[in-house]
Design a protein around this motif. Structure first.
Motif, short mmCIF file in Angstrom:
data_model
loop_
_atom_site.label_atom_id
_atom_site.label_comp_id
_atom_site.label_asym_id
_atom_site.label_seq_id
_atom_site.Cartn_x
_atom_site.Cartn_y
_atom_site.Cartn_z
N LYS A 5 0.86 -1.18 0.00
CA LYS A 5 0.00 0.00 0.00
C LYS A 5 0.90 1.23 0.00
O LYS A 5 1.88 1.29 0.75
CB LYS A 5 -0.90 0.02 1.23
CG LYS A 5 -1.96 -1.04 1.21
CD LYS A 5 -2.87 -0.95 2.40
CE LYS A 5 -3.90 -2.06 2.34
NZ LYS A 5 -4.81 -2.03 3.48
N VAL A 6 0.56 2.20 -0.83
CA VAL A 6 1.31 3.46 -0.89
C VAL A 6 0.34 4.61 -0.65
O VAL A 6 -0.85 4.50 -0.94
CB VAL A 6 2.05 3.63 -2.23
CG1 VAL A 6 3.08 2.52 -2.42
CG2 VAL A 6 1.11 3.69 -3.40
N VAL A 7 0.86 5.68 -0.10
CA VAL A 7 0.05 6.86 0.18
C VAL A 7 0.56 8.00 -0.69
O VAL A 7 1.76 8.31 -0.68
CB VAL A 7 0.14 7.25 1.68
CG1 VAL A 7 -0.68 8.49 1.96
CG2 VAL A 7 -0.32 6.08 2.55
N LEU A 8 -0.33 8.62 -1.44
CA LEU A 8 0.02 9.74 -2.30
C LEU A 8 -0.24 11.05 -1.57
O LEU A 8 -1.30 11.21 -0.95
CB LEU A 8 -0.78 9.70 -3.60
CG LEU A 8 -0.33 8.68 -4.63
CD1 LEU A 8 -0.65 7.27 -4.21
CD2 LEU A 8 -0.92 9.00 -5.97
N HIS A 9 0.71 11.94 -1.64
CA HIS A 9 0.62 13.26 -1.00
C HIS A 9 0.73 14.29 -2.13
O HIS A 9 1.82 14.49 -2.67
CB HIS A 9 1.74 13.47 0.02
CG HIS A 9 1.89 12.33 0.98
ND1 HIS A 9 1.18 12.26 2.16
CD2 HIS A 9 2.66 11.22 0.94
CE1 HIS A 9 1.52 11.14 2.80
NE2 HIS A 9 2.42 10.50 2.08
N ARG A 10 -0.38 14.92 -2.47
CA ARG A 10 -0.39 15.88 -3.58
C ARG A 10 -0.07 17.28 -3.08
O ARG A 10 -0.63 17.73 -2.09
CB ARG A 10 -1.75 15.86 -4.27
CG ARG A 10 -2.07 14.50 -4.87
CD ARG A 10 -3.47 14.46 -5.49
NE ARG A 10 -3.85 13.11 -5.82
CZ ARG A 10 -3.53 12.49 -6.95
NH1 ARG A 10 -2.80 13.13 -7.85
NH2 ARG A 10 -3.92 11.26 -7.18
N THR A 11 0.85 17.94 -3.79
CA THR A 11 1.21 19.32 -3.47
C THR A 11 1.25 20.12 -4.77
O THR A 11 1.08 19.56 -5.86
CB THR A 11 2.60 19.39 -2.80
OG1 THR A 11 3.60 19.02 -3.76
CG2 THR A 11 2.68 18.48 -1.58
N ASP A 12 1.49 21.40 -4.66
CA ASP A 12 1.62 22.24 -5.85
C ASP A 12 2.84 21.86 -6.68
O ASP A 12 2.87 22.10 -7.88
CB ASP A 12 1.71 23.72 -5.45
CG ASP A 12 0.41 24.23 -4.86
OD1 ASP A 12 -0.66 23.62 -5.14
OD2 ASP A 12 0.44 25.23 -4.13
N GLU A 13 3.85 21.26 -6.06
CA GLU A 13 5.08 20.89 -6.76
C GLU A 13 5.00 19.52 -7.43
O GLU A 13 5.87 19.15 -8.20
CB GLU A 13 6.28 20.91 -5.81
CG GLU A 13 6.66 22.31 -5.36
CD GLU A 13 6.21 22.58 -3.94
OE1 GLU A 13 6.12 21.62 -3.14
OE2 GLU A 13 5.95 23.75 -3.63
N GLY A 14 4.01 18.70 -7.09
CA GLY A 14 3.90 17.36 -7.66
C GLY A 14 3.30 16.40 -6.65
O GLY A 14 2.51 16.80 -5.80
N ILE A 15 3.71 15.16 -6.73
CA ILE A 15 3.15 14.12 -5.88
C ILE A 15 4.29 13.37 -5.21
O ILE A 15 5.20 12.88 -5.87
CB ILE A 15 2.30 13.14 -6.70
CG1 ILE A 15 1.16 13.89 -7.40
CG2 ILE A 15 1.75 12.03 -5.82
CD1 ILE A 15 0.38 13.06 -8.38
N SER A 16 4.24 13.29 -3.89
CA SER A 16 5.18 12.43 -3.17
C SER A 16 4.43 11.19 -2.73
O SER A 16 3.21 11.21 -2.54
CB SER A 16 5.82 13.15 -1.98
OG SER A 16 4.85 13.49 -1.03
N VAL A 17 5.15 10.09 -2.63
CA VAL A 17 4.53 8.81 -2.30
C VAL A 17 5.33 8.16 -1.19
O VAL A 17 6.57 8.13 -1.24
CB VAL A 17 4.53 7.87 -3.53
CG1 VAL A 17 3.74 6.61 -3.23
CG2 VAL A 17 3.97 8.56 -4.75
N SER A 18 4.65 7.63 -0.19
CA SER A 18 5.31 6.90 0.89
C SER A 18 4.72 5.51 1.01
O SER A 18 3.62 5.24 0.53
CB SER A 18 5.18 7.67 2.22
OG SER A 18 3.81 7.77 2.58
N VAL A 19 5.47 4.63 1.68
CA VAL A 19 5.05 3.25 1.88
C VAL A 19 4.97 3.03 3.39
O VAL A 19 6.00 2.87 4.05
CB VAL A 19 6.05 2.25 1.25
CG1 VAL A 19 5.52 0.83 1.34
CG2 VAL A 19 6.35 2.63 -0.19
N PRO A 20 3.76 3.06 3.98
CA PRO A 20 3.64 2.94 5.43
C PRO A 20 4.32 1.70 6.02
O PRO A 20 4.86 1.76 7.12
CB PRO A 20 2.12 2.90 5.65
CG PRO A 20 1.55 3.61 4.48
CD PRO A 20 2.46 3.25 3.33
#
Length: 66
Positions: A5-20
């Motif tokens: 499972k990955v979590v997408l974090h949307r910002t004005d600069e793009g998308i960061s993704v983390s793996v809990p």
């Protein structure tokens, strides 16, 4: 083949993704597709590094019902 499972974090600069389930494993991209491709590479690198770190350790597996 494993699924994470990955979590997408949307910002004005793009998308960061983390793996809990893999602390410290993250990546980013300008688009969702790029971010997801990048996190696949990051997961592979993370697991290779983990294998190297545990190479000489005594390791066991346990089963947990959730």
């Amino acid at each position: 083949m494993r699924r994470y499972k990955v979590v997408l974090h949307r910002t004005d600069e793009g998308i960061s993704v983390s793996v809990p389930s893999l602390p410290g494993c993250w990546s980013e991209g300008d688009t969702e597709e790029e971010a997801l491709a990048n996190i696949q590479d990051a997961i592979e690198d993370y697991l290779i590094a983990l294998d190297e770190q545990l190479r000489d350790a005594e390791v066991r597996e346990v089963e947990v019902a959730v």
